[in-house]
Design a protein around this motif. Sequence first.
Motif, short mmCIF file in Angstrom:
data_model
loop_
_atom_site.label_atom_id
_atom_site.label_comp_id
_atom_site.label_asym_id
_atom_site.label_seq_id
_atom_site.Cartn_x
_atom_site.Cartn_y
_atom_site.Cartn_z
N UNK A 96 -1.34 -5.87 2.97
CA UNK A 96 -0.76 -6.16 1.66
C UNK A 96 0.56 -5.43 1.48
N UNK A 97 0.57 -4.16 1.85
CA UNK A 97 1.80 -3.37 1.74
C UNK A 97 2.87 -3.95 2.67
N UNK A 98 2.45 -4.30 3.86
CA UNK A 98 3.41 -4.84 4.83
C UNK A 98 4.06 -6.13 4.33
N UNK A 99 3.27 -6.96 3.64
CA UNK A 99 3.78 -8.26 3.19
C UNK A 99 4.30 -8.22 1.76
N UNK A 100 4.06 -7.13 1.06
CA UNK A 100 4.54 -7.04 -0.32
C UNK A 100 3.63 -7.71 -1.34
N UNK A 101 2.35 -7.83 -1.01
CA UNK A 101 1.38 -8.31 -2.01
C UNK A 101 1.01 -7.12 -2.90
N UNK A 102 1.10 -7.30 -4.21
CA UNK A 102 0.79 -6.16 -5.09
C UNK A 102 -0.71 -5.89 -5.12
N UNK A 103 -1.10 -4.70 -4.71
CA UNK A 103 -2.51 -4.30 -4.75
C UNK A 103 -2.60 -2.95 -5.46
#
Lengths: 164, 428
Positions: A96-103
Motif C-alpha cells: 500500500x505504501x509502495x503504491x500510494x494507497x492510503x492505509x
Amino acid sequence: MSKVIIKLGNDISTDDIYPGRFMATVLPTETPQFAFFDRTEFNAQLKARAFASGSIIVGGENFGCGSSREQACSTLKGHDVAVVAKSISRIFLQNSINLGLQVVICPGLEAGEGDDLEITADQVLNKTTGKAYEQVKLPAARKGIMDAGGLIPYTRARLLAKQS
Amino acid sequence: MGMTVVEKILARAAGLPSVKVGDVVEPRVDLAMSHENAALVINQFHEVYEGTGLSAKVWDPSRIAIIFDHRVPAESPKTATNQKKIRGFVADHGITKFHDIRGDVGGICHQILPEYGYVRPGYVVVGTDSHTTSHGAMGAFSFGIGATEMASVWSLGIAVNIEVPATIKVVVHGEFPPFVGPKDLILHLIGKLTAQGANYKVLEFHGETIRKMSTSGRIAICNMSVEAGATSGIVPGDAETLRYLREEAGVTDPIPCVTPDLDASYVQTVEIDVTRLVPQIACPHMVDNVKPIGDVVGTRIQQIVIGSCTNGRLDDLAAAADILRGKKVAQGTRMLVFPASSKIFAQALDKGYVHDLMAAGAVVMNSGCGPCLGVHEGALGDHEKALSTTNRNFKGRMGNPTGEVYLCSPVVAAASAITGVITDPRKG
C-alpha cells in the motif's frame, strides 16, 4: 469528511480483496473491476462509482493477510478509497505504501457503515459518534517512500543519486 | 548482546557489525525470485527508469530467478502473452535462473530454488510470492514482497528500508507418532499463534524434532509460517541443510552456515512437544481455524488435492502411494495430485508412486500451483468441499466462493480419498 462504505471483519484476505482467478490481470488500469469481486453487491457499487472519492473501507484485525499480489492494492487504489483497520498484515501494508494507497492503522476504531470519519495526522475522528481514536504511526522507515509519492519515484531518485 | 540468525544475516548483508530489532537496514539481496507476476515487475521496472536517461538494466542477472508455476501451461491468452513477455525480458537481460514450462526442469518456484541449490544458508532472499518464507528451510532469511518492491530490487540490488524484525523462538521436542508429521506441527502452531500472532516477526525453529526433520518437512513448516503472519520462518543451517545441498542439489562449493548466538534475544519462546500430537485439520475459511482430526472426521469431501509447494515432494507422494496402493479413490470423490517439480515427478515415476496413485483413480497433473489458488485446474463446484495438502483455505481460494477448503497432511488426504470422508489415518 469521508464516509464508511463497508465495514468488514477480521482477517480480510487478499483472496477476498482480489480473487486469485483474476491474477493474470496485472495492469492497474484493469484491476479495479475485480475489487471484492465475490462480494457481488459491493463490487457492483464500486464499479458503478456509487461512492465519492476518498470513501473509507473499515477493516478489523489483520487486514490484507495472505498473498503478496499487488493487485489487492492497485484494485482499491483504482477506486480511490482508503482503508482504516485495527491492524494490517505486513506485505499488504508495504504494498500500500509502495503504491500510494492510503492505509490507516487504528486499533480502537469503532465505526459503522454510513459514519463520517475524519483522518488527521495522528487520529481518526468518528464525526457521527463524536469519538476520536488514536492512529498507530506507520513505521518511520516508510516515510521516505511516502514523501516521494511511492516506491517508483523513490527508487528512481535513489538510482539517479547512485549514478551521480 | 547476541544476535538471532536473522539479525546476523541482515547485519552481514547490510555491511554492519551488528543490528537490533527495529533498526532500519538495506540488505544486499542474494536472490530475487518471481513467477508469472514478473510481467507486472517488468512494467514497474521500466517505469522506474522512465525519464532517467539511464538504460534499464537489472543489477545482476545471475541473482534473479524466474519460474513459471502459477498458471502452467497457460490457461488463457492473457497469461500466455504475459509469459511470452517475460521470456523476452529473460533473454534480453541474460537471466539464467529461468525455469520455463518444461517437463525436465520445470516446477513450483519454492521447490526449484532449493532443488537447484539457488538458496544457501545466510542468504537474503526476496520473492514476489508470500510463501517465499519456504526458503528459511535452507537457513536463509527469505520473505515475500510485492511487484513494485521487486522492481526496486532489480534496479538497486538492495531491499530498501527493511526494519529488523523481532524473532519468536519455536522449540520442538519429541518424536512424531505414526501418521503425524511436520504438516500437523505447523498447523498446530498456527492454530496456537493465530493468523496474525507472528505478524512482522520471524519464527526461528529449534529442538531435536527439527534437527532430525528432513529438508522436505522443514520446507513445509517454513512455507506455512506466513500463515501466522510471519515475515519469515527459518531453520538455521545445519548438518541436514548441508546434506541436502550436497547430495540432492549437487552443490560442490563451500557452504557456510549462519547460526544464532546463544545469548540472542527473542520476543517470545514457544515450546511444543509432538509426542502426543494428533493429525490436525485447518477448517474453512481460516488457516488458524485448526482442529484435531476427531472433530471433523466423517465430513464428506468431493475433491482431494495432494501436492503444491507445501506438500508435493517425494516423501509426500510416497506416503500417499503407500496408503492408496491396491485401493481405490471413493466414487463421488476426485483426487488430484500435482508434484512440486518435474524432477520430483520423474522420481515418483521411477519409484512407481505415479502408477500406484493413477491405478487408485487419482489424476496426476503437471507441476504447478493451479488448484491451490483456484486459478485453473481443479476449481470447486458450488458448495463443494476440498481436503488439500496446500497452504491456504481462504473463502474462494479454490476458485469458488461457495466452496470450502480443509487443509491437512498427505497421509490424511490419502486415507480420506479412499473413504470419501475426512478419515483418521491412524484408524484407517
